[in-house]
Design an enzyme around this catalytic site. Structure first.
Site, PDB file in Angstrom:
ATOM      1  N   HIS A   1     -47.026 -10.731   7.467  1.00 22.82           N
ATOM      2  CA  HIS A   1     -45.981  -9.855   7.994  1.00 22.82           C
ATOM      3  C   HIS A   1     -45.160 -10.556   9.086  1.00 22.82           C
ATOM      4  CE1 HIS A   1     -48.332  -7.039   5.619  1.00 22.82           C
ATOM      5  NE2 HIS A   1     -49.388  -7.501   6.243  1.00 22.82           N
TER       6      HIS A   1
ATOM      7  N   HIS B   1     -54.677 -11.817   7.461  1.00 22.16           N
ATOM      8  CA  HIS B   1     -54.270 -10.417   7.487  1.00 22.16           C
ATOM      9  C   HIS B   1     -55.339  -9.570   8.158  1.00 22.16           C
ATOM     10  CE1 HIS B   1     -50.695 -10.344   4.759  1.00 22.16           C
ATOM     11  NE2 HIS B   1     -51.195 -11.523   4.435  1.00 22.16           N
TER      12      HIS B   1
ATOM     13  N   GLU C   1     -50.495  -5.273  13.015  1.00 24.85           N
ATOM     14  CA  GLU C   1     -51.101  -6.371  12.251  1.00 24.85           C
ATOM     15  C   GLU C   1     -50.330  -7.679  12.424  1.00 24.85           C
ATOM     16  OE1 GLU C   1     -51.318  -5.638   8.061  1.00 24.85           O
ATOM     17  OE2 GLU C   1     -52.142  -7.615   7.624  1.00 24.85           O
TER      18      GLU C   1
ATOM     19  N   GLU D   1     -58.882 -10.742   5.181  1.00 27.94           N
ATOM     20  CA  GLU D   1     -58.610  -9.481   5.886  1.00 27.94           C
ATOM     21  C   GLU D   1     -59.665  -9.386   6.980  1.00 27.94           C
ATOM     22  OE1 GLU D   1     -56.107  -7.558   5.304  1.00 27.94           O
ATOM     23  OE2 GLU D   1     -55.479  -7.871   3.230  1.00 27.94           O
TER      24      GLU D   1
END
Ligand code: ZN
Length: 291
Positions: free
Chosen positions: A80, A172, A117, A254
């Site tokens: 992101h 992430h 995030e 993650e």
């Protein structure tokens, strides 16, 4: 639900059904998962060509020294970007994802306290970068800061390909249901267009190394909630552009489930983020040493 490989013929239909699901929206599987097996084909974000952010090509060109052809290059891809939420037109445009298209990028998850995030992934990536560089590894980042837009998911993959990376690690944090926690590593399955076949075995090795090192460094539990589990803490997917378009070994991690209260507090702790970075760097170094 992630029932197995999504074939080309139905990939578009699946995409159209799930594309409305945001990164922070639990999907249909138990516990849901922003990046989990059931999440939309809209995982990562990217820099449109018109963006004022540094194009990924220039990031790679700037960061790869001349001797990179003889040293290990690792690409770090912090998920992101801080400017994504203000640029929906840019991040929602479809880009190639390996036999289908998906949005250029997404906004990402955040904790219940509002820690986003994109900030988490960028901070962890900087820490990993420092550790790897101290270990003699050449590091290329897919984005230079945390206030730009994108880059698009396909551009992030291309950064790793163009760098000839020994490994690309996309960092992430999930946005699954608040009642589940833990970390998981994602290794590539064969992409719908078959383009990543050559990197599957090496990527699986890297994923295993990353899982072991991250667990040891952080004590974070292995997630059992994602729908495409190979084993606890490990999933295999063919819907992520970063893995489908990779022509060099590539994995995702993650690090936590940001929407879980305990994991959210963990993510906001800089001391824990350092341990997370040590785990990621340790896994990378283990993989590099095994090649
Ligand atoms: Zn993400």
């Amino acid at each position: 639900m992630w029932g197995g490989p999504v074939r080309k013929g139905i990939a578009t239909a699946v995409l159209s059904l799930v594309a409305v699901t945001a990164c922070t929206t639990p999907a249909g599987a138990p516990g849901g998962s922003a990046h989990g097996a059931t999440r939309p084909r809209s995982d990562i974000t990217s820099v449109p060509a018109t963006s004022t952010s540094s194009p990924t090509s220039s990031v790679a060109a700037t960061d790869v020294p001349a001797e990179s052809s003889t040293s290990s290059v690792v690409v770090l891809d912090p998920g992101h970007n801080g400017g994504n939420s203000g640029a929906p037109g840019q991040i929602n445009r479809p880009v190639p994802a390996g036999g289908f298209t998906k949005p250029c990028n997404t906004v990402g998850a955040e904790t219940s306290a509002g820690y986003p995030e994109h900030a988490f992934t960028f901070n962890v990536a900087l820490r990993v970068q420092d550790l790897l560089r101290a270990g003699g590894v050449t590091v290329v980042m897919t984005r230079p800061d945390d206030f730009g837009v994108g880059p698009c998911v396909n551009e992030r993959a291309e950064t790793a390909n163009q760098a000839g990376a020994a490994l690309a690690v996309s960092i992430h944090a999930d946005g699954a249901s608040p009642d589940v926690r833990g970390f998981h590593v994602i290794e590539p399955a064969l992409a719908p267009d078959g383009g990543n076949a050559a990197i599957l075995d090496a990527s699986a090795k890297a994923a295993s190394d990353l899982l072991t090192a991250f667990s040891t460094a952080t004590g974070e539990p292995l997630a059992t909630y994602p729908g495409a589990l190979v084993r606890s803490g490990l999933t295999r997917r063919d819907d992520l552009a970063g893995l489908n378009l990779a022509r060099v070994p590539a994995v995702f991690i993650e690090c936590v489930n940001m929407r879980n209260p305990e994991d959210g507090a963990t993510a906001a702790d800089p001391d824990w983020r350092q341990r997370a970075a040590e785990g990621i760097a340790g896994g990378v170094l283990t993989y590099l040493a095994s090649r």
